[in-house]
Write an enzyme that holds these catalytic residues in place. Sequence first.
Site, PDB file in Angstrom:
ATOM      1  N   GLN A   1       8.079  19.056   0.996  1.00 26.23           N
ATOM      2  CA  GLN A   1       7.079  19.073  -0.085  1.00 26.23           C
ATOM      3  C   GLN A   1       5.769  18.475   0.415  1.00 26.23           C
ATOM      4  O   GLN A   1       5.752  17.318   0.855  1.00 26.23           O
ATOM      5  CB  GLN A   1       7.594  18.234  -1.264  1.00 26.23           C
ATOM      6  CG  GLN A   1       6.635  18.123  -2.420  1.00 26.23           C
ATOM      7  CD  GLN A   1       6.793  16.799  -3.161  1.00 26.23           C
ATOM      8  OE1 GLN A   1       7.113  15.778  -2.567  1.00 26.23           O
ATOM      9  NE2 GLN A   1       6.572  16.817  -4.457  1.00 26.23           N
TER      10      GLN A   1
ATOM     11  N   SER B   1       1.122  14.886  -1.428  1.00 27.27           N
ATOM     12  CA  SER B   1       0.276  13.687  -1.336  1.00 27.27           C
ATOM     13  C   SER B   1      -0.732  13.782  -0.201  1.00 27.27           C
ATOM     14  O   SER B   1      -0.443  14.339   0.859  1.00 27.27           O
ATOM     15  CB  SER B   1       1.146  12.452  -1.120  1.00 27.27           C
ATOM     16  OG  SER B   1       2.112  12.364  -2.128  1.00 27.27           O
TER      17      SER B   1
ATOM     18  N   SER C   1       7.786  13.840   3.771  1.00 26.51           N
ATOM     19  CA  SER C   1       9.138  13.535   4.251  1.00 26.51           C
ATOM     20  C   SER C   1       9.726  14.751   4.947  1.00 26.51           C
ATOM     21  O   SER C   1       9.687  15.858   4.421  1.00 26.51           O
ATOM     22  CB  SER C   1      10.058  13.156   3.085  1.00 26.51           C
ATOM     23  OG  SER C   1       9.553  12.061   2.393  1.00 26.51           O
TER      24      SER C   1
ATOM     25  N   GLU D   1      11.713  16.510  -8.626  1.00 28.56           N
ATOM     26  CA  GLU D   1      11.762  15.398  -7.670  1.00 28.56           C
ATOM     27  C   GLU D   1      12.287  14.134  -8.349  1.00 28.56           C
ATOM     28  O   GLU D   1      13.152  13.442  -7.822  1.00 28.56           O
ATOM     29  CB  GLU D   1      10.357  15.149  -7.112  1.00 28.56           C
ATOM     30  CG  GLU D   1      10.289  13.958  -6.181  1.00 28.56           C
ATOM     31  CD  GLU D   1       8.943  13.821  -5.485  1.00 28.56           C
ATOM     32  OE1 GLU D   1       7.941  14.382  -5.988  1.00 28.56           O
ATOM     33  OE2 GLU D   1       8.891  13.152  -4.441  1.00 28.56           O
TER      34      GLU D   1
ATOM     35  N   GLU E   1       4.827   2.387 -12.065  1.00 32.87           N
ATOM     36  CA  GLU E   1       3.750   2.265 -13.066  1.00 32.87           C
ATOM     37  C   GLU E   1       3.433   3.629 -13.677  1.00 32.87           C
ATOM     38  O   GLU E   1       3.230   3.760 -14.892  1.00 32.87           O
ATOM     39  CB  GLU E   1       2.475   1.680 -12.424  1.00 32.87           C
ATOM     40  CG  GLU E   1       2.566   0.222 -12.015  1.00 32.87           C
ATOM     41  CD  GLU E   1       3.359   0.002 -10.726  1.00 32.87           C
ATOM     42  OE1 GLU E   1       3.601   0.978  -9.993  1.00 32.87           O
ATOM     43  OE2 GLU E   1       3.751  -1.159 -10.464  1.00 32.87           O
TER      44      GLU E   1
HETATM   45  C1  LIG Z   1       9.603   7.170   1.060  1.00 32.76           C
HETATM   46  C2  LIG Z   1       8.509   8.053   0.551  1.00 32.76           C
HETATM   47  C3  LIG Z   1       8.610   9.418   0.716  1.00 32.76           C
HETATM   48  C4  LIG Z   1       7.602  10.267   0.221  1.00 32.76           C
HETATM   49  N1  LIG Z   1       7.740  11.613   0.446  1.00 32.76           N
HETATM   50  C5  LIG Z   1       6.752  12.451   0.025  1.00 32.76           C
HETATM   51  C6  LIG Z   1       6.834  13.855   0.303  1.00 32.76           C
HETATM   52  O1  LIG Z   1       7.809  14.340   0.889  1.00 32.76           O
HETATM   53  N2  LIG Z   1       5.823  14.650  -0.083  1.00 32.76           N
HETATM   54  C7  LIG Z   1       4.720  14.164  -0.734  1.00 32.76           C
HETATM   55  O2  LIG Z   1       3.842  14.947  -1.089  1.00 32.76           O
HETATM   56  N3  LIG Z   1       4.598  12.833  -1.013  1.00 32.76           N
HETATM   57  C8  LIG Z   1       5.585  11.971  -0.639  1.00 32.76           C
HETATM   58  N4  LIG Z   1       5.487  10.610  -0.898  1.00 32.76           N
HETATM   59  C9  LIG Z   1       4.250  10.097  -1.501  1.00 32.76           C
HETATM   60  C10 LIG Z   1       4.382   9.567  -2.906  1.00 32.76           C
HETATM   61  O3  LIG Z   1       4.512  10.619  -3.838  1.00 32.76           O
HETATM   62  C11 LIG Z   1       3.138   8.700  -3.177  1.00 32.76           C
HETATM   63  O4  LIG Z   1       3.208   7.593  -2.317  1.00 32.76           O
HETATM   64  C12 LIG Z   1       3.070   8.228  -4.597  1.00 32.76           C
HETATM   65  O5  LIG Z   1       2.794   9.295  -5.462  1.00 32.76           O
HETATM   66  C13 LIG Z   1       1.977   7.144  -4.786  1.00 32.76           C
HETATM   67  O6  LIG Z   1       0.769   7.568  -4.277  1.00 32.76           O
HETATM   68  P1  LIG Z   1      -0.092   6.626  -3.297  1.00 32.76           P
HETATM   69  O7  LIG Z   1       0.820   6.118  -2.238  1.00 32.76           O
HETATM   70  O8  LIG Z   1      -1.290   7.375  -2.902  1.00 32.76           O
HETATM   71  O9  LIG Z   1      -0.488   5.357  -4.181  1.00 32.76           O
HETATM   72  P2  LIG Z   1      -1.734   5.254  -5.182  1.00 32.76           P
HETATM   73  O10 LIG Z   1      -1.766   6.443  -6.074  1.00 32.76           O
HETATM   74  O11 LIG Z   1      -2.961   4.965  -4.395  1.00 32.76           O
HETATM   75  O12 LIG Z   1      -1.329   3.984  -6.052  1.00 32.76           O
HETATM   76  C14 LIG Z   1      -1.570   2.646  -5.614  1.00 32.76           C
HETATM   77  C15 LIG Z   1      -1.108   1.683  -6.719  1.00 32.76           C
HETATM   78  O13 LIG Z   1      -1.863   1.924  -7.911  1.00 32.76           O
HETATM   79  C16 LIG Z   1      -0.978   2.165  -9.016  1.00 32.76           C
HETATM   80  N5  LIG Z   1      -1.550   3.168  -9.902  1.00 32.76           N
HETATM   81  C17 LIG Z   1      -2.150   4.335  -9.540  1.00 32.76           C
HETATM   82  N6  LIG Z   1      -2.538   5.018 -10.629  1.00 32.76           N
HETATM   83  C18 LIG Z   1      -2.173   4.275 -11.715  1.00 32.76           C
HETATM   84  C19 LIG Z   1      -2.301   4.451 -13.132  1.00 32.76           C
HETATM   85  N7  LIG Z   1      -2.892   5.538 -13.639  1.00 32.76           N
HETATM   86  N8  LIG Z   1      -1.802   3.482 -13.940  1.00 32.76           N
HETATM   87  C20 LIG Z   1      -1.200   2.370 -13.421  1.00 32.76           C
HETATM   88  N9  LIG Z   1      -1.070   2.137 -12.080  1.00 32.76           N
HETATM   89  C21 LIG Z   1      -1.541   3.080 -11.251  1.00 32.76           C
HETATM   90  C22 LIG Z   1       0.300   2.663  -8.393  1.00 32.76           C
HETATM   91  O14 LIG Z   1       1.420   2.424  -9.238  1.00 32.76           O
HETATM   92  C23 LIG Z   1       0.362   1.872  -7.100  1.00 32.76           C
HETATM   93  O15 LIG Z   1       0.946   0.615  -7.342  1.00 32.76           O
HETATM   94  C24 LIG Z   1       6.482   9.730  -0.444  1.00 32.76           C
HETATM   95  C25 LIG Z   1       6.384   8.341  -0.627  1.00 32.76           C
HETATM   96  C26 LIG Z   1       7.377   7.509  -0.140  1.00 32.76           C
HETATM   97  C27 LIG Z   1       7.269   6.024  -0.365  1.00 32.76           C
END
Ligand SMILES: Cc1cc2nc3c(=O)[nH]c(=O)nc-3n(C[C@H](O)[C@H](O)[C@H](O)COP(=O)(O)OP(=O)(O)OC[C@H]3O[C@@H](n4cnc5c(N)ncnc54)[C@H](O)[C@@H]3O)c2cc1C
Length: 403
Positions: A127, A130, A162, A245, A372
């Site tokens: 997928q 991100s 991933s 997912e 969150e």
């Molecule tokens: C082990 C792992 C595997 C993954 N695999 C995939 C994959 O295969 N494909 C893929 O596309 N993605 C993947 N991801 C990505 C994952 O979907 C994102 O990490 C996740 O959506 C959070 O986005 P970010 O890391 O950019 O954090 P951000 O969006 O930058 O968030 C940072 C912080 O702000 C908080 N926050 C953000 N917006 C809000 C809001 N509106 N209200 C309250 N709090 C908020 C969040 O909770 C977090 O604590 C994976 C992540 C992990 C950890």
Amino acid sequence: MSDTSVSCDLVSFQEQAIGFIEANCSKRGGGGGQIVGDGVTEARAFQSALATAGLAGLTYPAEFGGAGLTKEHQEAFDEISTAWHLPNQALAISHGMCLPMLNQFGTDTQRSTFMPDNISGRTIWCQMFSEPGAGSDVAGLSTRAIRDGDQWVLNGQKVWTSGAHYSDYGIVIARTDPNVPKHQGLSMFIVDVADPAIDVRPLRQISGAEGFNEVFFTDLHIPVDWLLGDLNQGWSLALAMLMFERVSIGTGAGALAGEWQSQRLINLAEQLDQTQDPCVRQGLADLWIRERIKVFVGKRIRDAVSAGKVPGPEGSIAKLNGALLARSIRDVSMQLLGPAGQAWEPEGGTGEQWSNFCLAAAAASIAGGTDEVQRNIIGERVLGLPREPNPFKDVAWEQVPRN
Ligand SMILES: Cc1cc2nc3c(=O)[nH]c(=O)nc-3n(C[C@H](O)[C@H](O)[C@H](O)COP(=O)(O)OP(=O)(O)OC[C@H]3O[C@@H](n4cnc5c(N)ncnc54)[C@H](O)[C@@H]3O)c2cc1C
């Protein structure tokens, strides 16, 4: 397509499933808290054998490589496999998220081209959502697809992808119209990960493993008929995939906190002679109850999916519950092990991996949407609380200020 026909009669089906699992899987209870390595070769071989036995893709149509059976057969299989370790975790995204998307939104040509190999494990899918600037707010993504004759040309970067390093295909979401509000100008595509225009760079985690990647697209040419769903309707497909997912992480094969963990920790408490400690007993009972609840939520969601519905916000409840469960398992395991919980087993070892699980538990609160974000969804869509303010709701994506 399977070589063996499986019985539709539920009792005979159960006998066939038990026979296959006993011959191809090990009992749960040994090993550690987390899969070590990516287990890809093992997963492909297991899935191929499952398909040959006619037990792969149970509820998917036979014409697209499935077994064409009912949700009752799937439930029976899940029930039987609960006590066993199925070596197919490397296929969690391929089967938990990409396969239902192909089945639900693919054209008949896409379904017949891609589903049989996906179901049999011959191909693995990932997928690609991100980006460095778009995780929780994935609709804000910047990867661009521009139409050029009978192809789309894709440029941009994904992150956290991933399994991209062992995947054959990916489902990518990209911006096809920057002149409309961000949710309206997105489309979804199938991409061939082996294409030289895709550069996959693995990222190393705290545990030493490499589970996810940065992925760069430079002038990737995609055939027009690899558009999944309708043009500029990518957001509704993305929501469906995110729900698959969350369900997968919260209830299914993608769950870090698998159903067997409380029993494994009970075994550990017995080995360590701690079963008379009231705090330990309380922690274990709490875990066992949470795991039961997870099973019931999962059954409810699977019923909805089998009835042809896209899971709603209950997917967020399952996902949040799975994340909280992973943290509880981490805490109880570390409480039981004490300082020995820090002991580190080299990758590929066969011993308990609770230290590894402890490090990985936080990921369950991020992957598939953070805790969150799940709480926001539950607040707004289940409890009816006011929506978060969005000053850029009707503004074209190109006009929205960003870094
Ligand atoms: C082990 C792992 C595997 C993954 N695999 C995939 C994959 O295969 N494909 C893929 O596309 N993605 C993947 N991801 C990505 C994952 O979907 C994102 O990490 C996740 O959506 C959070 O986005 P970010 O890391 O950019 O954090 P951000 O969006 O930058 O968030 C940072 C912080 O702000 C908080 N926050 C953000 N917006 C809000 C809001 N509106 N209200 C309250 N709090 C908020 C969040 O909770 C977090 O604590 C994976 C992540 C992990 C950890």
